[in-house]
Design a protein around this motif. Sequence first.
Motif, PDB file in Angstrom:
ATOM      1  N   ASP A  87       0.846  -1.196   0.000  1.00  0.00           N
ATOM      2  CA  ASP A  87       0.000   0.000   0.000  1.00  0.00           C
ATOM      3  C   ASP A  87       0.874   1.235   0.000  1.00  0.00           C
ATOM      4  O   ASP A  87       1.836   1.318   0.767  1.00  0.00           O
ATOM      5  N   LEU A  88       0.522   2.197  -0.834  1.00  0.00           N
ATOM      6  CA  LEU A  88       1.203   3.487  -0.863  1.00  0.00           C
ATOM      7  C   LEU A  88       0.215   4.554  -0.405  1.00  0.00           C
ATOM      8  O   LEU A  88      -0.907   4.622  -0.904  1.00  0.00           O
ATOM      9  N   MET A 137      -7.064   8.327  -0.179  1.00  0.00           N
ATOM     10  CA  MET A 137      -7.055   6.998  -0.773  1.00  0.00           C
ATOM     11  C   MET A 137      -5.638   6.431  -0.811  1.00  0.00           C
ATOM     12  O   MET A 137      -4.680   7.161  -1.032  1.00  0.00           O
ATOM     13  N   THR A 138      -5.517   5.118  -0.578  1.00  0.00           N
ATOM     14  CA  THR A 138      -4.221   4.466  -0.744  1.00  0.00           C
ATOM     15  C   THR A 138      -4.184   3.770  -2.098  1.00  0.00           C
ATOM     16  O   THR A 138      -5.217   3.368  -2.631  1.00  0.00           O
ATOM     17  N   LEU A 139      -2.992   3.632  -2.645  1.00  0.00           N
ATOM     18  CA  LEU A 139      -2.784   2.883  -3.887  1.00  0.00           C
ATOM     19  C   LEU A 139      -2.190   1.545  -3.508  1.00  0.00           C
ATOM     20  O   LEU A 139      -1.294   1.478  -2.666  1.00  0.00           O
ATOM     21  N   SER A 140      -2.663   0.464  -4.118  1.00  0.00           N
ATOM     22  CA  SER A 140      -2.202  -0.872  -3.754  1.00  0.00           C
ATOM     23  C   SER A 140      -1.839  -1.686  -4.976  1.00  0.00           C
ATOM     24  O   SER A 140      -2.486  -1.582  -6.020  1.00  0.00           O
ATOM     25  N   VAL A 182      10.287   1.102  -3.521  1.00  0.00           N
ATOM     26  CA  VAL A 182       9.549   2.296  -3.110  1.00  0.00           C
ATOM     27  C   VAL A 182      10.336   3.062  -2.047  1.00  0.00           C
ATOM     28  O   VAL A 182      10.456   4.293  -2.114  1.00  0.00           O
ATOM     29  N   LEU A 183      10.887   2.347  -1.069  1.00  0.00           N
ATOM     30  CA  LEU A 183      11.693   3.007  -0.041  1.00  0.00           C
ATOM     31  C   LEU A 183      12.869   3.755  -0.647  1.00  0.00           C
ATOM     32  O   LEU A 183      13.172   4.892  -0.247  1.00  0.00           O
ATOM     33  N   ALA A 185       3.950   7.303   2.798  1.00  0.00           N
ATOM     34  CA  ALA A 185       4.123   6.062   3.557  1.00  0.00           C
ATOM     35  C   ALA A 185       3.960   4.870   2.626  1.00  0.00           C
ATOM     36  O   ALA A 185       3.289   4.949   1.598  1.00  0.00           O
ATOM     37  N   VAL A 186       4.592   3.762   3.021  1.00  0.00           N
ATOM     38  CA  VAL A 186       4.461   2.503   2.293  1.00  0.00           C
ATOM     39  C   VAL A 186       4.284   1.401   3.323  1.00  0.00           C
ATOM     40  O   VAL A 186       4.895   1.437   4.391  1.00  0.00           O
TER      41      VAL A 186
END
Length: 89
Positions: A5-6, A13-16, A32-33, A65-66
């Motif tokens: 999840d981003l 909304m989160t992106l997954s 992503v990090l 966040a991730v």
Amino acid sequence: MFIIDLTIRNTAMTLSVQRKTQEEAEAVYQQVLEAIRSGGSSLLELTCDYQVGKKVSVVSSDISAVQLYEKSSTATASGRPPGFFALAE
């Protein structure tokens, strides 16, 4: 199945995206990090193993966040895992 999840700045909304194996999911999480750590505004494109053809592109500087977790049948009543929260207006 593993879910990444981003959370995007100024967006509720989160992106997954999903990966079949823990190793693949961990690789995406690290990607992503690294994009967040770089501090630049690069475009990060991710694909999903579960929904074929699903693609998500996001500017790395907008990611706040991730989260990586394993999808299980014991999800919370809302269907979302614990960990992220949203402030209601």
